[in-house]
Motif scaffolding. Structure first.
Motif, short mmCIF file in Angstrom:
data_model
loop_
_atom_site.label_atom_id
_atom_site.label_comp_id
_atom_site.label_asym_id
_atom_site.label_seq_id
_atom_site.Cartn_x
_atom_site.Cartn_y
_atom_site.Cartn_z
N ALA A 1 49.43 24.83 -48.88
CA ALA A 1 48.36 25.24 -47.95
C ALA A 1 47.32 24.14 -47.81
CB ALA A 1 47.71 26.54 -48.42
N ASP A 2 47.67 22.91 -48.19
CA ASP A 2 46.73 21.80 -48.12
C ASP A 2 46.78 21.12 -46.75
OD1 ASP A 2 49.34 21.01 -48.91
OD2 ASP A 2 48.59 19.11 -49.69
N VAL A 3 45.66 20.51 -46.38
CA VAL A 3 45.54 19.79 -45.11
C VAL A 3 44.92 18.42 -45.41
CG1 VAL A 3 44.49 19.76 -42.82
CG2 VAL A 3 45.23 21.94 -43.83
N TRP A 4 45.53 17.37 -44.89
CA TRP A 4 45.09 15.99 -45.09
C TRP A 4 44.83 15.34 -43.75
CZ3 TRP A 4 44.80 13.71 -50.02
CH2 TRP A 4 45.23 14.53 -51.07
N ALA A 5 43.87 14.40 -43.69
CA ALA A 5 43.54 13.72 -42.43
C ALA A 5 43.31 12.23 -42.67
CB ALA A 5 42.30 14.34 -41.80
N SER A 6 43.60 11.44 -41.61
CA SER A 6 43.45 9.99 -41.67
C SER A 6 43.04 9.46 -40.31
CB SER A 6 44.78 9.36 -42.08
OG SER A 6 44.74 7.95 -41.93
N TYR A 7 42.15 8.46 -40.31
CA TYR A 7 41.80 7.78 -39.06
C TYR A 7 42.79 6.66 -38.73
CZ TYR A 7 37.36 10.21 -38.81
OH TYR A 7 36.39 11.18 -38.71
N ASP A 8 43.47 6.11 -39.75
CA ASP A 8 44.36 4.98 -39.51
C ASP A 8 45.83 5.27 -39.77
OD1 ASP A 8 44.53 5.03 -42.29
OD2 ASP A 8 43.53 3.10 -42.57
N GLY A 9 46.17 6.50 -40.19
CA GLY A 9 47.56 6.86 -40.44
C GLY A 9 48.07 6.45 -41.81
N ASP B 1 56.01 8.87 -47.95
CA ASP B 1 55.87 7.57 -47.32
C ASP B 1 55.43 7.73 -45.87
OD1 ASP B 1 58.34 8.67 -46.63
OD2 ASP B 1 59.41 6.77 -46.67
N VAL B 2 54.93 6.65 -45.26
CA VAL B 2 54.44 6.65 -43.89
C VAL B 2 55.07 5.47 -43.15
CG1 VAL B 2 52.40 6.44 -42.41
CG2 VAL B 2 52.24 7.67 -44.59
N TRP B 3 55.62 5.75 -41.98
CA TRP B 3 56.24 4.73 -41.14
C TRP B 3 55.60 4.74 -39.76
CZ3 TRP B 3 60.54 1.71 -42.69
CH2 TRP B 3 61.01 2.01 -43.98
N GLY C 1 59.92 3.60 -31.10
CA GLY C 1 60.89 4.57 -31.61
C GLY C 1 62.19 3.93 -32.07
N VAL C 2 62.35 2.63 -31.85
CA VAL C 2 63.56 1.92 -32.25
C VAL C 2 63.32 1.11 -33.52
CG1 VAL C 2 65.26 0.17 -31.55
CG2 VAL C 2 64.39 1.81 -29.87
N SER C 3 62.28 0.30 -33.52
CA SER C 3 61.94 -0.54 -34.67
C SER C 3 60.83 0.14 -35.47
CB SER C 3 61.45 -1.91 -34.20
OG SER C 3 62.46 -2.55 -33.47
N TRP C 4 61.09 0.34 -36.76
CA TRP C 4 60.13 1.04 -37.64
C TRP C 4 59.68 0.13 -38.78
CZ3 TRP C 4 58.22 5.89 -36.82
CH2 TRP C 4 58.80 6.61 -35.78
N VAL C 5 58.40 0.22 -39.14
CA VAL C 5 57.81 -0.54 -40.23
C VAL C 5 57.14 0.44 -41.18
CG1 VAL C 5 56.04 -2.25 -40.82
CG2 VAL C 5 57.38 -2.52 -38.72
N ARG C 6 57.42 0.28 -42.47
CA ARG C 6 56.77 1.16 -43.45
C ARG C 6 55.31 0.75 -43.58
NH1 ARG C 6 59.44 1.88 -49.13
NH2 ARG C 6 58.78 -0.27 -49.32
N ALA C 7 54.41 1.70 -43.33
CA ALA C 7 52.97 1.47 -43.41
C ALA C 7 52.44 1.79 -44.81
CB ALA C 7 52.24 2.31 -42.37
N ALA C 8 53.09 2.72 -45.50
CA ALA C 8 52.68 3.09 -46.87
C ALA C 8 53.89 3.61 -47.62
CB ALA C 8 51.58 4.14 -46.84
N ALA C 9 54.13 3.09 -48.81
CA ALA C 9 55.24 3.56 -49.64
C ALA C 9 54.93 4.91 -50.26
CB ALA C 9 55.56 2.55 -50.74
N ARG C 10 53.65 5.12 -50.59
CA ARG C 10 53.21 6.39 -51.18
C ARG C 10 51.82 6.73 -50.66
NH1 ARG C 10 55.91 4.22 -55.85
NH2 ARG C 10 57.65 5.57 -56.41
N ALA C 11 51.76 7.64 -49.72
CA ALA C 11 50.47 8.11 -49.21
C ALA C 11 49.76 8.93 -50.28
CB ALA C 11 50.67 8.94 -47.95
#
Length: 97
Positions: free
Chosen positions: A52-60, A6-8, A13-23
């Motif tokens: 040994a995998d590497v992943w990248a994102s422009y928007d997180g 998942d991605v938050w 650093g206090v209030s967190w919002v889930r951006a993706a449940a399953r990246a």
């Protein structure tokens, strides 16, 4: 325990919002995430694909695989920093699952 993919996000650093449940990247632990040249990276760690995998994102949120088999091999507990235009990986252990 279960490993996650998942991605938050947070502005303070206090209030967190889930951006993706399953990246798109496989669930993992003991990995590194960092910002480098305008992209966010998820690098290696313990996962179902060998570590040994590497992943990248422009928007997180929307990630694409950069490589399934980075030259440094499977890693867990490593450190990675962005400096002088490069990603620098330091130490860690063998990420054998």
């Amino acid at each position: 325990g279960a490993v996650m993919n998942d991605v938050w996000r947070s502005a303070d650093g206090v209030s967190w919002v889930r951006a993706a449940a399953r990246a798109k990247w496989p669930a993992r632990a003991h990995h590194v995430s960092l910002a480098h040249r305008g992209r966010l990276y998820v690098i290696a760690g313990t996962s179902s694909v060998g570590g040994a995998d590497v992943w990248a994102s422009y928007d997180g949120v929307n990630f694409e695989v950069v490589t399934w088999h980075a030259e440094f091999g499977p890693r867990t507990g490593h450190g990675v920093v962005s400096h002088a235009g490069y990603m620098w990986l330091y130490g860690g252990g063998l990420g054998v699952n």
